[in-house]
Design a protein around this motif. Structure first.
Motif, PDB file in Angstrom:
ATOM      1  N   ASP A  40       0.669  -1.161   0.083  1.00  0.00           N
ATOM      2  CA  ASP A  40       0.021  -0.137  -0.062  1.00  0.00           C
ATOM      3  C   ASP A  40       0.703   1.006   0.277  1.00  0.00           C
ATOM      4  N   THR A  41       0.699   1.883  -0.874  1.00  0.00           N
ATOM      5  CA  THR A  41       1.642   3.191  -1.270  1.00  0.00           C
ATOM      6  C   THR A  41       0.909   4.366  -1.473  1.00  0.00           C
ATOM      7  N   THR A  42       1.314   5.538  -0.595  1.00  0.00           N
ATOM      8  CA  THR A  42       0.680   6.663  -0.615  1.00  0.00           C
ATOM      9  C   THR A  42       1.574   7.649  -0.987  1.00  0.00           C
ATOM     10  N   TYR A  43       1.131   8.724  -2.094  1.00  0.00           N
ATOM     11  CA  TYR A  43       1.985   9.740  -2.307  1.00  0.00           C
ATOM     12  C   TYR A  43       1.181  11.025  -1.902  1.00  0.00           C
ATOM     13  N   LYS A  44       1.754  11.960  -1.603  1.00  0.00           N
ATOM     14  CA  LYS A  44       1.532  13.366  -1.588  1.00  0.00           C
ATOM     15  C   LYS A  44       2.493  14.275  -2.393  1.00  0.00           C
ATOM     16  N   CYS A  45       1.675  14.623  -3.278  1.00  0.00           N
ATOM     17  CA  CYS A  45       2.387  15.343  -4.599  1.00  0.00           C
ATOM     18  C   CYS A  45       2.322  16.978  -4.061  1.00  0.00           C
ATOM     19  N   VAL A  46       3.211  17.616  -3.930  1.00  0.00           N
ATOM     20  CA  VAL A  46       3.258  19.015  -3.347  1.00  0.00           C
ATOM     21  C   VAL A  46       4.042  19.842  -4.204  1.00  0.00           C
ATOM     22  N   GLY A  47       3.317  20.878  -4.769  1.00  0.00           N
ATOM     23  CA  GLY A  47       4.088  21.897  -5.464  1.00  0.00           C
ATOM     24  C   GLY A  47       3.083  23.091  -6.126  1.00  0.00           C
ATOM     25  N   ASP A  48       3.651  23.597  -7.299  1.00  0.00           N
ATOM     26  CA  ASP A  48       2.860  24.679  -7.806  1.00  0.00           C
ATOM     27  C   ASP A  48       1.587  24.444  -8.103  1.00  0.00           C
ATOM     28  N   LEU A  49       0.589  24.948  -7.812  1.00  0.00           N
ATOM     29  CA  LEU A  49      -0.872  24.799  -8.012  1.00  0.00           C
ATOM     30  C   LEU A  49      -1.171  24.298  -9.538  1.00  0.00           C
ATOM     31  N   LYS A  50      -0.707  25.149 -10.344  1.00  0.00           N
ATOM     32  CA  LYS A  50      -0.864  24.695 -11.787  1.00  0.00           C
ATOM     33  C   LYS A  50      -0.327  23.142 -12.072  1.00  0.00           C
ATOM     34  N   GLU A  51       0.807  22.947 -11.602  1.00  0.00           N
ATOM     35  CA  GLU A  51       1.227  21.815 -11.944  1.00  0.00           C
ATOM     36  C   GLU A  51       0.607  20.349 -11.118  1.00  0.00           C
ATOM     37  N   VAL A  52       0.511  20.604  -9.991  1.00  0.00           N
ATOM     38  CA  VAL A  52      -0.302  19.718  -9.182  1.00  0.00           C
ATOM     39  C   VAL A  52      -1.729  19.470  -9.987  1.00  0.00           C
ATOM     40  N   ARG A  53      -2.506  20.528 -10.299  1.00  0.00           N
ATOM     41  CA  ARG A  53      -3.713  20.339 -11.046  1.00  0.00           C
ATOM     42  C   ARG A  53      -3.557  19.714 -12.414  1.00  0.00           C
ATOM     43  N   VAL A  79      -1.854  19.981  -2.942  1.00  0.00           N
ATOM     44  CA  VAL A  79      -1.601  18.764  -2.512  1.00  0.00           C
ATOM     45  C   VAL A  79      -2.260  17.692  -3.126  1.00  0.00           C
ATOM     46  N   LEU A  80      -1.808  16.850  -3.890  1.00  0.00           N
ATOM     47  CA  LEU A  80      -2.611  15.612  -4.842  1.00  0.00           C
ATOM     48  C   LEU A  80      -2.280  14.503  -3.900  1.00  0.00           C
ATOM     49  N   THR A  81      -3.127  13.760  -3.317  1.00  0.00           N
ATOM     50  CA  THR A  81      -3.027  12.606  -2.481  1.00  0.00           C
ATOM     51  C   THR A  81      -3.139  11.251  -3.626  1.00  0.00           C
ATOM     52  N   ILE A  82      -2.254  10.388  -3.737  1.00  0.00           N
ATOM     53  CA  ILE A  82      -2.375   9.281  -4.700  1.00  0.00           C
ATOM     54  C   ILE A  82      -2.275   8.173  -3.923  1.00  0.00           C
ATOM     55  N   CYS A  83      -3.190   7.249  -3.868  1.00  0.00           N
ATOM     56  CA  CYS A  83      -3.138   6.010  -3.239  1.00  0.00           C
ATOM     57  C   CYS A  83      -3.030   4.757  -4.380  1.00  0.00           C
ATOM     58  N   GLN A  84      -2.076   3.836  -3.742  1.00  0.00           N
ATOM     59  CA  GLN A  84      -1.875   2.822  -4.797  1.00  0.00           C
ATOM     60  C   GLN A  84      -1.741   1.352  -4.238  1.00  0.00           C
ATOM     61  N   ASN A  85      -2.069   0.445  -4.925  1.00  0.00           N
ATOM     62  CA  ASN A  85      -1.497  -0.999  -4.646  1.00  0.00           C
ATOM     63  C   ASN A  85      -0.610  -1.102  -5.434  1.00  0.00           C
ATOM     64  N   THR A  86       0.653  -1.529  -5.044  1.00  0.00           N
ATOM     65  CA  THR A  86       1.896  -1.879  -5.825  1.00  0.00           C
ATOM     66  C   THR A  86       2.377  -3.263  -5.520  1.00  0.00           C
ATOM     67  N   ALA A  87       3.187  -3.751  -6.418  1.00  0.00           N
ATOM     68  CA  ALA A  87       3.924  -4.806  -6.228  1.00  0.00           C
ATOM     69  C   ALA A  87       5.240  -4.654  -5.341  1.00  0.00           C
ATOM     70  N   PRO A 122       8.464  19.845 -12.604  1.00  0.00           N
ATOM     71  CA  PRO A 122       9.704  20.342 -11.570  1.00  0.00           C
ATOM     72  C   PRO A 122       9.212  20.824 -10.374  1.00  0.00           C
ATOM     73  N   SER A 123       7.925  21.428 -10.137  1.00  0.00           N
ATOM     74  CA  SER A 123       7.953  22.093  -9.112  1.00  0.00           C
ATOM     75  C   SER A 123       7.279  21.076  -8.064  1.00  0.00           C
ATOM     76  N   ILE A 124       6.986  20.039  -8.401  1.00  0.00           N
ATOM     77  CA  ILE A 124       6.417  18.991  -7.451  1.00  0.00           C
ATOM     78  C   ILE A 124       7.288  18.066  -6.857  1.00  0.00           C
ATOM     79  N   LYS A 125       7.233  18.020  -5.643  1.00  0.00           N
ATOM     80  CA  LYS A 125       7.889  17.145  -4.858  1.00  0.00           C
ATOM     81  C   LYS A 125       6.839  15.897  -4.579  1.00  0.00           C
ATOM     82  N   VAL A 126       7.604  14.622  -4.465  1.00  0.00           N
ATOM     83  CA  VAL A 126       6.461  13.526  -4.065  1.00  0.00           C
ATOM     84  C   VAL A 126       7.032  13.043  -2.860  1.00  0.00           C
ATOM     85  N   TYR A 127       6.120  13.120  -1.859  1.00  0.00           N
ATOM     86  CA  TYR A 127       6.444  12.507  -0.534  1.00  0.00           C
ATOM     87  C   TYR A 127       5.698  11.255  -0.462  1.00  0.00           C
ATOM     88  N   TYR A 128       6.214  10.005  -0.153  1.00  0.00           N
ATOM     89  CA  TYR A 128       5.745   8.854  -0.046  1.00  0.00           C
ATOM     90  C   TYR A 128       5.619   8.029   1.161  1.00  0.00           C
TER      91      TYR A 128
END
Length: 192
Positions: A6-19, A74-82, A98-104
């Motif tokens: 179970d992997t969760t991302y928090k993609c944080v950055g410029d609103l235009k790029e996150v959107r 902030v875009l939250t992305i939840c994933q099921n991964t191998a 480039p403005s987005i930093k992905v925290y996981y």
């Protein structure tokens, strides 16, 4: 067969790029057919990588998105991964935006993989996890975890990982006739 992570991302950055990233995921979610034939559906990570203009065959993308939500920048992305977090997907996002930093945060109980790259705890403040047959319990501090476990086992437990694990193991042995399961984990910090 791979263990499910179970992997969760928090993609944080410029609103235009996150959107823009959010819209890419949403567009794939709304498709009637998959961009690329696969066994995971329209939200397979390879589809998103392809939509972002990268070659999915060169990146680790074994998994699919099961939930995503945009909240401000902030875009939250939840994933099921191998097996583990699929860094190819994260690297693709950070390259395209480039403005987005992905925290996981990744949780794979089969091989006890519990990692995060959120060194400051800004998006994933919980550093400890108590897994059980019901809902997992998360704690920011070892003291909170020890207090919670003390309530479960019926006596005070020292605030160390070792003491908590020992108390839970003893409790399970004392109640071996009951259907009880506890597994305590500390999230390791990964600098990526």
């Amino acid at each position: 067969m791979a263990n499910c992570c179970d992997t969760t991302y928090k993609c944080v950055g410029d609103l235009k790029e996150v959107r823009s990233l959010y819209k890419t995921i949403k567009a794939n979610d709304k498709r009637k057919t998959s961009r690329i034939k696969n066994g995971f559906g329209t939200l397979w990570l390879g589809n998103i990588i392809d939509a972002l203009g990268e070659d999915w065959e060169k990146l680790r993308c074994r998994g699919s998105i099961y939930y995503y939500e945009l909240d401000g920048n902030v875009l939250t992305i939840c994933q099921n991964t191998a097996w583990c977090e699929q860094e190819g997907f994260r690297e693709c996002i950070e390259k395209k935006f480039p403005s987005i930093k992905v925290y996981y945060r990744e949780e794979e109980p089969g091989n006890e993989v519990y990692y995060t790259n959120d060194t400051n705890g800004d998006y994933f403040p919980d550093r400890y996890l108590l897994d059980n047959y019901d809902e997992p319990l998360y704690y920011e501090t070892i003291e909170e975890a020890a207090e919670s476990v003390s309530g479960i086992v019926g006596h005070e437990v020292k605030a160390t990982v070792e003491a908590i694990e020992e108390a839970l193991n003893d409790y399970e042995e004392e109640h071996e006739d009951e259907d009880i399961f506890y597994s305590f984990h500390e999230f390791q910090i990964c600098e990526s």
